[in-house]
Design a protein around this motif. Structure first.
Motif, PDB file in Angstrom:
ATOM      1  N   THR A 231       3.951-109.215  29.650  1.00  0.00           N
ATOM      2  CA  THR A 231       3.953-110.549  29.044  1.00  0.00           C
ATOM      3  C   THR A 231       2.549-110.916  28.587  1.00  0.00           C
ATOM      4  OG1 THR A 231       3.554-111.664  31.156  1.00  0.00           O
ATOM      5  CG2 THR A 231       5.854-111.231  30.549  1.00  0.00           C
ATOM      6  N   GLN A 233       1.055-113.650  29.262  1.00  0.00           N
ATOM      7  CA  GLN A 233       0.356-114.237  30.405  1.00  0.00           C
ATOM      8  C   GLN A 233      -0.334-113.154  31.240  1.00  0.00           C
ATOM      9  OE1 GLN A 233      -0.030-117.416  30.994  1.00  0.00           O
ATOM     10  NE2 GLN A 233      -1.115-117.231  32.931  1.00  0.00           N
ATOM     11  N   TRP A 255      -2.962-114.335  18.025  1.00  0.00           N
ATOM     12  CA  TRP A 255      -1.568-114.323  18.483  1.00  0.00           C
ATOM     13  C   TRP A 255      -0.676-114.963  17.421  1.00  0.00           C
ATOM     14  CZ3 TRP A 255      -0.543-111.271  22.324  1.00  0.00           C
ATOM     15  CH2 TRP A 255      -1.436-111.104  23.381  1.00  0.00           C
ATOM     16  N   SER A 258       4.377-118.258  16.828  1.00  0.00           N
ATOM     17  CA  SER A 258       5.577-118.493  17.637  1.00  0.00           C
ATOM     18  C   SER A 258       5.471-117.896  19.032  1.00  0.00           C
ATOM     19  CB  SER A 258       6.805-117.891  16.940  1.00  0.00           C
ATOM     20  OG  SER A 258       6.628-116.494  16.731  1.00  0.00           O
ATOM     21  N   SER A 260       4.528-117.301  22.918  1.00  0.00           N
ATOM     22  CA  SER A 260       4.245-118.106  24.101  1.00  0.00           C
ATOM     23  C   SER A 260       3.855-117.176  25.236  1.00  0.00           C
ATOM     24  CB  SER A 260       5.477-118.934  24.501  1.00  0.00           C
ATOM     25  OG  SER A 260       6.566-118.081  24.847  1.00  0.00           O
ATOM     26  N   ASP A 261       3.248-117.746  26.292  1.00  0.00           N
ATOM     27  CA  ASP A 261       2.729-116.923  27.387  1.00  0.00           C
ATOM     28  C   ASP A 261       3.835-116.168  28.106  1.00  0.00           C
ATOM     29  OD1 ASP A 261       0.270-117.790  26.726  1.00  0.00           O
ATOM     30  OD2 ASP A 261      -0.029-119.100  28.457  1.00  0.00           O
ATOM     31  N   SER A 262       5.038-116.677  28.102  1.00  0.00           N
ATOM     32  CA  SER A 262       6.134-116.014  28.828  1.00  0.00           C
ATOM     33  C   SER A 262       6.765-114.876  28.038  1.00  0.00           C
ATOM     34  CB  SER A 262       7.217-117.041  29.183  1.00  0.00           C
ATOM     35  OG  SER A 262       7.751-117.627  27.997  1.00  0.00           O
ATOM     36  N   SER A 268       6.853-110.672  20.938  1.00  0.00           N
ATOM     37  CA  SER A 268       5.923-111.698  20.458  1.00  0.00           C
ATOM     38  C   SER A 268       5.666-111.628  18.959  1.00  0.00           C
ATOM     39  CB  SER A 268       4.590-111.556  21.206  1.00  0.00           C
ATOM     40  OG  SER A 268       3.984-110.310  20.892  1.00  0.00           O
TER      41      SER A 268
END
Length: 664
Positions: A231, A233, A255, A258, A260-262, A268
């Protein structure tokens, strides 16, 4: 004679080592190159494989003395002046490159062009390109344009050690190894949507993504490999360990909007196989002074410590660079491996990234995985695929660390030889916790003797390079190479280990081939036996079916015969008694000829119905449904007459000869 035999044997060994190191298969070409260097293996290798840092060479007098020892070859040119190898034609007389005597032009054989192999990845495709060393970068792009259907103008060829290159750069000037890996980026071309997104996502989760992360404040780039299942994160946490920037203070560039860290890296939307990112500390009044505080811990050298650096100056290495003071910010260099790391994979990723930052992109490919996984990769495949395991143990507190890494581990010949013949696994033992963990792993996989051997080495004897060979029952440490060595000595010891390994590998291959041959014979015998059993089974089943069919037909025939016999008997019992020859009533005597030639003779009353005659014939086995009863002359078919009429009416009186004929 014994001396000539020994010289021939030595030259055969030198020839084999030279071909193994350089990859030159043509024996005539290899012998010519060795003769050009008076059979000096190191000088010949240095002439074929350019060294960025140079191999430590003997002086001219040692070359000349070696030429005198070699006999006829040295006598052919006793006073030849030394010249620089073809790699650096403009080098001065003080160059560290190998010297080789010049022979007459009639001894010089034109070399075949050196071929380079490139493995180029583009999205989900891999293209193998083989091209001459004298070609330019643009020619590779033209080949890829044909294979990938991507215009050269929209193609970015990445993965070069020296950064982005123009299309006119000649490959030979880059001093590339024989095998290389590149990748293509096409930011102007949007990938087409897949009809099976779920399967593509699953495939992406199993792929490795190369993240090139630029640390703005430190002006460093980290090349980190992560699986697609990691991930964002988790990536940020790993980068936090490298940069000392907490996740909450990280400010990123690159990045997708769209992301996100999760999210996983596969989902991604980042570029594959390589994606560029930037990170810096988020600006805030509270941390404006932190960079200054981070750089405050500078290793200061007093006059009393000057004697400790005399050994380092002998190698021509700046003391500040050796002890971590050579960075642009003046900060202490980051450790190769964080202390008390829980995940070996993360520790080795950190090790590889920091090693690349310190010593450049040209270094051995370190295996990313546990020591057990590295052992499995090296020892437990098919015999032809097995390799030696090289375990590199680093210690930042040793004065030899930087010298060994920059001069030995990053030399092109060493990198090439390790990549082709070894699985290289690395560990940093600077911290006691990491050293204790290494000793535990070595005890578990190689036994307590190896762990005890590592304990006996002092800090100033590091780095260590352990050469391990897998055997049938256990793993054996062939050699322990200490940091106080030279490039040519290191190469010789690697070759010596390779000779031992090759002999063992040939035995293993022979045993494996014999075992496979036995298994193949047994398999063929089993298959032939199974085919025979199958044929016997089918034959038996066919016979059983045939017998069953015969029994069925016999049963049907028997039932039909029984039925006919029952009908015949009933008809026979129903017939009126045969009248006597002398009676008051008219008697008709009939002779009936059967198809077999026999005659049935019986007397009937003239008033007897034709049906009785038909029943009589049927009782003898000739039912009127299947046979015709005919008169001789004139020819009449009696069975067509009315069965209720009498024999007198049918004019079968007083006697008549009839014959039976089967109906058509």
């Amino acid at each position: 004679m014994a001396s000539d035999s020994e010289n021939n044997m030595d030259r055969e060994i030198i020839l084999a080592d030279f071909q193994a190191c350089t990859g030159i298969d043509d024996i005539a070409e290899a012998i010519t190159l060795l003769e050009l260097n008076n059979w000096d293996l190191v000088a010949a290798i240095n002439g074929v494989i350019p060294q960025e840092n140079g191999i430590l060479q003997s002086n001219l007098s040692s070359v000349a003395s070696q030429a005198n020892i070699d006999g006829p070859h040295s006598q052919a040119a006793p006073a030849a002046p030394p010249v620089a190898p073809p790699v650096a034609p403009a080098a001065s007389s003080s160059s560290s490159s190998a010297f080789c005597p010049t022979l007459p032009s009639r001894h010089i054989v034109e070399r075949q062009p050196r071929m380079l192999n490139f493995r180029v990845e583009y999205r989900q495709r891999t293209v193998e390109v083989v091209i001459e060393e004298g070609s330019v970068v643009g020619e590779i792009k033209q080949i890829l344009e044909t294979e990938l259907q991507v215009p050269v103008s929209k193609m970015q060829l990445k993965g070069w050690k020296s950064g982005d290159l123009s299309d006119s750069i000649v490959l030979q000037s880059l001093h590339l190894p024989k095998n290389n890996s590149l990748y293509v980026l096409t930011p102007d071309i949007t990938p087409t949507a897949s009809t099976s997104q779920n399967s593509d996502l699953q495939e992406s989760l199993n792929q490795n993504f190369l993240l090139v992360i630029s640390h703005r404040e430190a002006q460093r780039d980290y090349n980190l490999n992560f699986p697609g299942s990691r991930t964002i994160q988790e990536v940020k946490r790993n980068v936090s360990d490298l940069t000392n920037i907490p996740v909450r203070h990280q400010q990123w560039e690159g990045w997708p909007a769209s992301a996100s860290d999760s999210m996983t890296l596969a989902a991604s939307g980042i570029s594959y196989p390589c994606h560029h990112l930037g990170v810096c500390r988020r600006s805030s009044p509270a941390n404006t002074q932190e960079p200054t505080e981070e750089c405050a811990d500078v290793h200061m050298v007093s006059d009393s410590e000057g004697d400790d650096f005399e050994d380092a100056s002998e190698f021509g290495v700046d003391e500040s660079e050796m002890f971590g003071m050579g960075t642009s910010t003046g900060c202490r260099k980051a450790p190769l491996m964080p202390e008390n790391t829980e995940n070996e994979v993360d520790a080795l990723l950190h090790f590889t990234a920091e090693f690349t930052t310190r010593y450049g992109e040209c270094h051995p490919v370190f295996f990313i995985g546990t020591l057990e996984a590295a052992s499995q990769e090296a020892f437990y495949g098919k015999p032809r695929d097995r390799k030696l395991l090289a375990i590199y143990l680093h210690n930042d507190e040793s004065v030899l660390g930087n010298v060994f890494c920059s001069q030995m581990m990053c030399a092109d010949s060493i990198v090439s030889y390790l990549s082709q013949n070894f699985i290289t696994w690395a560990w940093d033992v600077t911290k006691e916790a990491n050293k204790a963990r290494l000793l535990t792993m070595c005890t578990r996989h190689f036994g307590s003797v190896v762990a005890q051997t590592i304990r006996t080495y002092k800090t100033d004897q590091f780095p260590l390079l352990l050469i391990v060979m897998g055997k049938r029952t256990s793993n054996e440490v062939l050699n322990v190479i200490q940091g106080n060595t030279t490039v040519d000595e290191l190469m010789m010891r690697l070759m010596g280990a390779m000779e031992i390994f090759t002999a063992q590998q040939q035995e293993d291959i022979k045993d494996e081939d014999e075992r496979e041959a036995r298994e193949m014979v047994k398999r063929e015998q089993d298959e032939a036996y199974q085919l025979s059993l199958e044929a016997d089974r089918k034959k038996r089943e066919a016979q059983e079916r045939e017998q069953a069919e015969q029994l069925r037909l016999q049963q049907i025939q028997k039932e039909a015969d029984d039925e006919k016999e029952a009908i015949r008997l009933s008809l026979e019992h129903a017939l009126p008694p045969e009248p006597a020859e002398e009676g008051g009533e008219p008697i008709s005597k009939l002779r009936i000829r059967t198809p077999s030639g026999e005659f049935l003779v019986r007397r009937f009353l003239g008033s007897t119905k034709l049906q009785v005659l038909f029943d009589f014939v049927a009782s003898k086995g000739y039912p009127w449904e299947g046979f015709k009863l005919l008169t001789t002359f004139p020819r009449r078919n009696i069975t067509q007459l009315d069965p209720a009429s009498s024999l007198l009416e049918a004019k079968l009186f007083p006697q008549e000869t009839l014959f039976l004929e089967a109906k058509e």
